[in-house]
Scaffold this motif. Structure first.
Motif, PDB file in Angstrom:
ATOM      1  N   LYS A 183      -0.359  28.681 -22.072  1.00 13.21           N
ATOM      2  CA  LYS A 183      -1.735  28.799 -21.487  1.00 13.21           C
ATOM      3  C   LYS A 183      -2.077  27.838 -22.791  1.00 13.21           C
ATOM      4  N   ARG A 184      -1.500  27.779 -23.377  1.00 16.13           N
ATOM      5  CA  ARG A 184      -2.927  27.070 -24.962  1.00 16.13           C
ATOM      6  C   ARG A 184      -2.651  25.450 -24.397  1.00 16.13           C
ATOM      7  N   ARG A 185      -1.831  24.638 -23.339  1.00 17.33           N
ATOM      8  CA  ARG A 185      -1.700  23.551 -23.537  1.00 17.33           C
ATOM      9  C   ARG A 185      -2.650  22.974 -21.893  1.00 17.33           C
ATOM     10  N   PRO A 186      -4.022  21.834 -22.850  1.00 24.56           N
ATOM     11  CA  PRO A 186      -4.506  21.714 -21.790  1.00 24.56           C
ATOM     12  C   PRO A 186      -4.701  21.218 -20.979  1.00 24.56           C
ATOM     13  N   GLN A 187      -5.183  21.616 -20.133  1.00 27.55           N
ATOM     14  CA  GLN A 187      -5.263  21.262 -18.606  1.00 27.55           C
ATOM     15  C   GLN A 187      -6.783  20.131 -18.045  1.00 27.55           C
ATOM     16  N   PRO A 188      -5.979  19.016 -18.009  1.00 24.95           N
ATOM     17  CA  PRO A 188      -7.765  18.078 -16.935  1.00 24.95           C
ATOM     18  C   PRO A 188      -8.643  19.105 -16.211  1.00 24.95           C
ATOM     19  N   ILE A 189      -9.373  18.459 -16.679  1.00 24.29           N
ATOM     20  CA  ILE A 189     -10.956  19.171 -15.706  1.00 24.29           C
ATOM     21  C   ILE A 189     -11.644  18.141 -15.398  1.00 24.29           C
ATOM     22  N   PRO A 190     -11.765  17.725 -14.245  1.00 24.09           N
ATOM     23  CA  PRO A 190     -12.142  16.463 -13.995  1.00 24.09           C
ATOM     24  C   PRO A 190     -13.286  17.352 -12.842  1.00 24.09           C
ATOM     25  N   PRO A 191     -14.743  17.034 -12.587  1.00 22.22           N
ATOM     26  CA  PRO A 191     -15.999  15.493 -13.579  1.00 22.22           C
ATOM     27  C   PRO A 191     -16.264  16.548 -14.733  1.00 22.22           C
ATOM     28  N   SER A 192     -16.117  17.295 -15.136  1.00 27.61           N
ATOM     29  CA  SER A 192     -16.365  17.888 -16.753  1.00 27.61           C
ATOM     30  C   SER A 192     -15.668  17.519 -17.713  1.00 27.61           C
ATOM     31  N   ALA A 193     -14.728  17.318 -17.430  1.00 24.38           N
ATOM     32  CA  ALA A 193     -14.435  16.614 -19.645  1.00 24.38           C
ATOM     33  C   ALA A 193     -12.378  16.467 -18.660  1.00 24.38           C
ATOM     34  N   ASP A 194     -12.264  15.886 -20.333  1.00 23.75           N
ATOM     35  CA  ASP A 194     -11.477  15.614 -20.090  1.00 23.75           C
ATOM     36  C   ASP A 194      -9.748  16.461 -20.084  1.00 23.75           C
ATOM     37  N   TRP A 195      -9.916  18.164 -20.747  1.00 19.05           N
ATOM     38  CA  TRP A 195      -8.954  18.593 -20.989  1.00 19.05           C
ATOM     39  C   TRP A 195      -9.411  20.213 -21.383  1.00 19.05           C
ATOM     40  N   ARG A 196      -9.018  21.235 -20.528  1.00 23.41           N
ATOM     41  CA  ARG A 196      -9.511  22.572 -20.479  1.00 23.41           C
ATOM     42  C   ARG A 196      -8.972  23.419 -21.400  1.00 23.41           C
ATOM     43  N   PHE A 197      -9.799  24.128 -22.317  1.00 26.25           N
ATOM     44  CA  PHE A 197      -9.097  25.032 -22.385  1.00 26.25           C
ATOM     45  C   PHE A 197      -9.386  26.453 -23.111  1.00 26.25           C
ATOM     46  N   ASP A 198      -8.978  27.156 -23.078  1.00 27.56           N
ATOM     47  CA  ASP A 198      -9.497  28.905 -23.147  1.00 27.56           C
ATOM     48  C   ASP A 198      -9.651  29.595 -24.306  1.00 27.56           C
ATOM     49  N   LEU A 199     -10.584  30.463 -24.581  1.00 28.24           N
ATOM     50  CA  LEU A 199     -10.805  31.260 -25.852  1.00 28.24           C
ATOM     51  C   LEU A 199     -10.610  32.452 -25.090  1.00 28.24           C
ATOM     52  N   ALA A 200     -10.756  32.554 -23.644  1.00 27.90           N
ATOM     53  CA  ALA A 200     -11.439  33.677 -23.271  1.00 27.90           C
ATOM     54  C   ALA A 200     -11.249  33.829 -21.757  1.00 27.90           C
ATOM     55  N   GLU A 201     -10.312  35.153 -20.741  1.00 26.87           N
ATOM     56  CA  GLU A 201     -10.435  34.684 -19.603  1.00 26.87           C
ATOM     57  C   GLU A 201     -10.881  36.145 -18.691  1.00 26.87           C
ATOM     58  N   GLY A 202     -11.816  34.983 -17.840  1.00 26.78           N
ATOM     59  CA  GLY A 202     -12.766  36.990 -17.261  1.00 26.78           C
ATOM     60  C   GLY A 202     -13.963  36.051 -17.438  1.00 26.78           C
ATOM     61  N   CYS A 203     -14.874  37.639 -16.888  1.00 31.25           N
ATOM     62  CA  CYS A 203     -16.188  37.316 -17.022  1.00 31.25           C
ATOM     63  C   CYS A 203     -16.987  39.117 -16.787  1.00 31.25           C
ATOM     64  N   HIS A 204     -17.179  39.668 -17.405  1.00 31.92           N
ATOM     65  CA  HIS A 204     -18.133  40.483 -17.257  1.00 31.92           C
ATOM     66  C   HIS A 204     -19.202  40.732 -16.662  1.00 31.92           C
ATOM     67  N   ALA A 205     -20.008  40.176 -15.456  1.00 34.45           N
ATOM     68  CA  ALA A 205     -21.421  39.547 -15.519  1.00 34.45           C
ATOM     69  C   ALA A 205     -20.484  39.880 -13.494  1.00 34.45           C
ATOM     70  N   HIS A 206     -21.424  40.191 -12.956  1.00 41.65           N
ATOM     71  CA  HIS A 206     -21.803  40.603 -11.836  1.00 41.65           C
ATOM     72  C   HIS A 206     -22.153  39.709 -10.635  1.00 41.65           C
ATOM     73  N   CYS A 207     -22.297  38.616 -10.963  1.00 37.64           N
ATOM     74  CA  CYS A 207     -22.895  37.521  -9.569  1.00 37.64           C
ATOM     75  C   CYS A 207     -21.467  37.350  -8.517  1.00 37.64           C
ATOM     76  N   GLN A 208     -23.000  37.456  -7.190  1.00 39.78           N
ATOM     77  CA  GLN A 208     -22.388  37.706  -6.162  1.00 39.78           C
ATOM     78  C   GLN A 208     -21.756  36.740  -5.530  1.00 39.78           C
ATOM     79  N   TYR A 209     -21.997  34.963  -6.255  1.00 39.12           N
ATOM     80  CA  TYR A 209     -21.373  34.170  -5.984  1.00 39.12           C
ATOM     81  C   TYR A 209     -20.173  33.409  -6.964  1.00 39.12           C
TER      82      TYR A 209
END
Length: 360
Positions: free
Chosen positions: A80-106
């Motif tokens: 999971k520490r290997r950066p992955q391509p994430i077009p069209p936002s950025a060259d690479w993505r990396f993760d400090l965390a995973e998941g979200c505590h909010a309740h967005c219905q979409y």
């Protein structure tokens, strides 16, 4: 349907339970997370090993509530520490965390992450950041674009989490900001959030190598974003960051043609212009993202929010295939053209100096 967010912009998430694995306890950063959560009143559960032992209530709704109230402090494995391509936002993505505590219905994470929707925060932040320099200049979005090359190599830190929403517990964003601030190279850290508490980021030595974007929407759609900061709090936070020298952005998502949508989005851009009006040397980008869903995400969202009136009518959408061959449902071409023309006109009218990065 979850209640609308409080008008209090300083409201912070207080996890009811924190699970910390044995490996995570070996990192000072992980132990500090547990200590901060305990100070907020969370129950701290020290697991004997590195496998998450999650409660399994028989009622799916109870299981969802338990998961959304749980933070797991774990170690990010090498895979999971290997950066992955994430077009069209950025060259690479990396993760400090995973998941979200909010309740967005979409929620776009619905169907993307396996298992109960708990939030996982990684204790080995220094190991995660240490692999990024090897990717300098090697991306396929900003590194390879004549229009965006001035942004340098871009690293997206919020693909599978809202790191700002848990920053008061994790402290991981501040570590990342300091890392990029010290990194004397053409690079940029990017992340987006629906939360307005930016106090821990103000005054950090970011070196203008950090772009904070607020995920925003027309006021008429904010009711679908339970547990997040109010729209005005997000915009005020963006102005505060801009005045502190950060590069900033608006991620307008998910755009929907609700009744009165044109006036709603004009109000959004007018509010943003006011919030950012006195920001010196403003560097503002905008990303426009329309609502879409997959059959899998629809099933998950209907299970999570059975009382929601969010429009997930497949008959009113156009079916498309992703680059991986999966099905997604988007608005028909005529609707997309109307939305795009109107929002771009409103953007140019209220925020003429903003750079539109993409429409999707």
């Amino acid at each position: 349907m979850p209640a609308s967010p409080s008008a209090d912009p300083s409201r912070l998430w207080r996890p009811r339970r924190v699970l910390i694995t044995r490996a995570a306890r070996g990192f000072a950063h992980g132990r500090a997370m547990a200590e901060r959560a305990a100070a907020l009143g969370a129950e701290i559960v020290e697991l004997p090993g590195d496998r998450l032992m999650l409660p399994k209530p028989p009622d799916p709704r109870a299981a969802y509530r338990e998961a959304k109230a749980t933070l797991a402090v774990v170690v990010s494995p090498p895979s999971k520490r290997r950066p992955q391509p994430i077009p069209p936002s950025a060259d690479w993505r990396f993760d400090l965390a995973e998941g979200c505590h909010a309740h967005c219905q979409y929620c776009y994470l619905a169907g993307s992450l396996a298992g109960p929707p708990i939030t996982r925060a990684y204790a080995n932040v220094n190991e995660i950041l240490a692999v990024l320099p090897a990717h300098l200049g090697k991306g396929g979005v900003t590194s390879a674009s004549a229009e965006r090359a001035h942004e340098g190599t871009t690293f997206e830190g919020s693909c599978y989490a809202d790191p700002l929403g848990i920053e008061h517990v994790t402290g991981s964003l501040a570590e990342a900001v300091r890392f990029f601030g010290r990194w004397d190279a053409p690079v940029q850290l990017r992340f987006t959030s629906k939360f307005g508490d930016v106090s821990s980021l103000i005054g950090l030595p970011h070196g203008r190598r950090v772009r904070v974007r607020m995920s925003v929407n027309a006021q008429g759609l904010i009711r679908y974003e339970g547990g997040t900061s109010p729209l005005q709090a997000r915009l005020d936070a963006l102005g505060r960051l801009a005045r502190d020298g950060y590069r900033v952005g608006l991620t307008v998502a998910p755009i929907q043609p609700f009744p009165g949508w044109a006036a709603g989005y004009e109000d959004l851009f007018a509010r943003a212009a006011t919030a950012l009006a006195d920001s010196p040397d403003l560097d503002l980008t905008v990303e426009l993202i329309t609502h879409r869903f997959t059959p899998g995400s629809k099933t998950v969202l209907r299970d999570w929010y059975p009382g929601s009136d969010l429009d997930l009518d497949e008959a009113a959408r156009t079916r498309k295939l992703t680059k991986f061959g999966a099905t997604k449902f988007v608005y028909p071409g005529e609707t997309m053209r109307d939305l795009r023309a109107s929002l771009q006109d409103l953007l140019h009218r209220h925020l003429p100096d903003a750079r539109l990065l993409y429409w999707t």
